[in-house]
Design an enzyme around this catalytic site. Sequence first.
Site, PDB file in Angstrom:
ATOM      1  CE  LYS A   1      -3.489   2.338   2.739  1.00 28.51           C
ATOM      2  NZ  LYS A   1      -4.381   2.306   3.883  1.00 28.51           N
TER       3      LYS A   1
ATOM      4  CD  GLU B   1       9.204  -6.133   7.109  1.00 30.27           C
ATOM      5  OE1 GLU B   1       8.937  -5.017   6.597  1.00 30.27           O
ATOM      6  OE2 GLU B   1       8.978  -6.392   8.310  1.00 30.27           O
TER       7      GLU B   1
ATOM      8  N   GLY C   1      -4.821  -1.736   4.911  1.00 29.07           N
ATOM      9  CA  GLY C   1      -4.049  -2.879   4.404  1.00 29.07           C
ATOM     10  C   GLY C   1      -4.701  -4.208   4.729  1.00 29.07           C
ATOM     11  NE  ARG C   2      -6.449  -3.615  10.925  1.00 28.76           N
ATOM     12  CZ  ARG C   2      -5.786  -2.487  11.057  1.00 28.76           C
ATOM     13  NH1 ARG C   2      -4.612  -2.336  10.463  1.00 28.76           N
ATOM     14  NH2 ARG C   2      -6.272  -1.482  11.775  1.00 28.76           N
TER      15      ARG C   2
ATOM     16  CD  GLU D   1      -1.824  -4.214  11.434  1.00 25.96           C
ATOM     17  OE1 GLU D   1      -0.598  -4.401  11.479  1.00 25.96           O
ATOM     18  OE2 GLU D   1      -2.449  -4.184  10.358  1.00 25.96           O
TER      19      GLU D   1
ATOM     20  CG  HIS E   1      -5.251 -35.236  17.598  1.00 28.53           C
ATOM     21  ND1 HIS E   1      -5.500 -36.447  18.205  1.00 28.53           N
ATOM     22  CD2 HIS E   1      -6.189 -35.094  16.623  1.00 28.53           C
ATOM     23  CE1 HIS E   1      -6.518 -37.035  17.595  1.00 28.53           C
ATOM     24  NE2 HIS E   1      -6.958 -36.228  16.643  1.00 28.53           N
TER      25      HIS E   1
ATOM     26  CE  LYS F   1       5.891  -1.120  10.011  1.00 26.76           C
ATOM     27  NZ  LYS F   1       4.894  -0.463   9.174  1.00 26.76           N
TER      28      LYS F   1
HETATM   29  O1  F6P Z   1       3.351  -2.906   9.764  1.00 27.88           O
HETATM   30  C1  F6P Z   1       1.990  -3.123   9.628  1.00 27.88           C
HETATM   31  C2  F6P Z   1       1.505  -2.820   8.261  1.00 27.88           C
HETATM   32  O2  F6P Z   1       1.465  -1.458   8.049  1.00 27.88           O
HETATM   33  C3  F6P Z   1       0.146  -3.451   8.012  1.00 27.88           C
HETATM   34  O3  F6P Z   1      -0.882  -2.695   8.508  1.00 27.88           O
HETATM   35  C4  F6P Z   1       0.164  -3.621   6.538  1.00 27.88           C
HETATM   36  O4  F6P Z   1      -0.812  -4.533   6.122  1.00 27.88           O
HETATM   37  C5  F6P Z   1       1.572  -4.095   6.308  1.00 27.88           C
HETATM   38  O5  F6P Z   1       2.339  -3.373   7.250  1.00 27.88           O
HETATM   39  C6  F6P Z   1       2.113  -3.894   4.924  1.00 27.88           C
HETATM   40  O6  F6P Z   1       2.089  -2.561   4.533  1.00 27.88           O
HETATM   41  P1  F6P Z   1       2.261  -2.148   3.030  1.00 27.88           P
HETATM   42  O7  F6P Z   1       1.158  -2.748   2.256  1.00 27.88           O
HETATM   43  O8  F6P Z   1       2.220  -0.643   3.018  1.00 27.88           O
HETATM   44  O9  F6P Z   1       3.599  -2.661   2.545  1.00 27.88           O
END
Ligand code: F6P
Length: 519
Positions: free
Chosen positions: A208, A214, A268-269, A354, A385, A512
């Site tokens: 987003k 990452e 995002g979620r 979240e 189990h 972060k």
């Molecule tokens: O660190 C949390 C977060 O901001 C989430 O809310 C989001 O889904 C994820 O990181 C990834 O963010 P982006 O889509 O901006 O890379």
Amino acid sequence: MSKYINPTQTAAWSALKANAIELQKVHMNDLFKSNPNRKKDCSIQIDSLLFDYSKNLINPQTKELLLQLANEVQLKESIQQLFSGEKINMTEQRAVLHTALRDFKYSGIKVDDVAVYPLVNDARNQVKSFSEKVISGTWKGYSGKAITDVVNIGIGGSDLGPQMVMEALSFYQNHLKVHFISNVDGDAAHAVLKKLNPETTLFVVVSKTFTTIETLTNATTCKNWLMQTAPESAVKNHFVAVSTNLKAISEFGIDAENAFPMWDWVGGRFSMWSAVGLAIALGLGYDHFEQFLQGAHAADTHFQNADFSQNIPVIMGLLTVWYTNFRDVKAETILPYAESLNKLVAYLQQLFMESNGKSVDRNGEKIDYQTGTVIFGAPGSNSQHSFMQHIHQGTQLVPADFIGFEQPLYGDMHHHKILMANFQAQTMALQEGKSADAVHLTMKMEGKENDINRLLPYKIFEGNRVSNTLLFNKLTPYALGMLIALYEHKVFVEGVVWNINSFDQFGVELGKEMAKKLG
Ligand code: F6P
């Protein structure tokens, strides 16, 4: 005067406290005995879904008071604000319009004077035509070969949804193999890349913000991997991106025509219904993706229109409030009886934790009541189990959602009967328990009289444990869309009652920042 209502100041809250004390002495078995229609009274049907909440520690007065609480915190008005695009994400001053992503009729909703529907519709058409080109082989890699593998690069909301759906609906998958790279652990990325041919691999970079460390690290690694064997110009055949940040996409070297939009009015979620779900449309075909959206839309319509007393997400959310704030429950478990829903809980953990792991209310005040629950779970029967011992005989009450399907996908009724017998047995065992007399009798019948005195206390089940049942006809894209949307609205109901903003996530920032300094 505060703009938002503190739930603990409502009349219903005090009355619920009294009701909770009263119910502490009542066993769920007695609630069933006193009302032979309890199962019917506590069931709601939408499409092929039957939601049964009869196995809860509530009496009719509890339900009435919870509905009163919903009214006192103005849930109806809040739902209206959600669907109409008001900026209910008040900290970030954003609208929250994931529901618009699965609405197929013109709605007239505007955000900052811009109509939402044409944007959504254009993006859907872009997803449709692109996915059709890749699936049919019209879209070629740099050397002229058709695409065989798709790699979704993203994390959190840009990964968990598409990954969960692809596994859940693998029955419907076409010839494209879809892979996921999310963790910044390079070993994970290289383990995926070593299986791939650069000539036939398409990377979908989903972020987003397009600033997530990452995702950018993984995307760069994948681009370098492609460049080891392909010319610079190959990027346009092998990289597409989904983001709100078109500038960053272009700086990364991805063509504007390979960019799919996202908007800041989708969290995002809550975003896999947008082009963030491109990997789903690629792997399952656009028609299945659209059925998935339609299922979610049916849940939206239900949430918006059904009377609260018959409204699944409203009841689900209120039950969580009931246990969290009046029965000191800290955790809830989600148990899909379908192995392919293995990743559902990871998806729902982000959705719930979240969203509702907050300790400051919408008036900016520190909260002195509990919000949010810890979500965990795993598919049944495997979970039986491992952690189910804790749910059956532990000292904590852990409400459980059992999700099941009447029909198997591959038609193997032999397996399915055993699976569903376990599904049903678990909810019954949790509710009914097993008394000392019953244990006594069983042990006697098994010829274990000599062990009775020694083992009796350990073999007693108190029962009185809570569960909801969500029973669908079959695991289809439509059913899965509906299931997820119902959970999204449950999150919303909880957030409104707890007076928190379910749509920001400042809590993820500090770590972060620190990692940036250390890295
Ligand atoms: O660190 C949390 C977060 O901001 C989430 O809310 C989001 O889904 C994820 O990181 C990834 O963010 P982006 O889509 O901006 O890379």
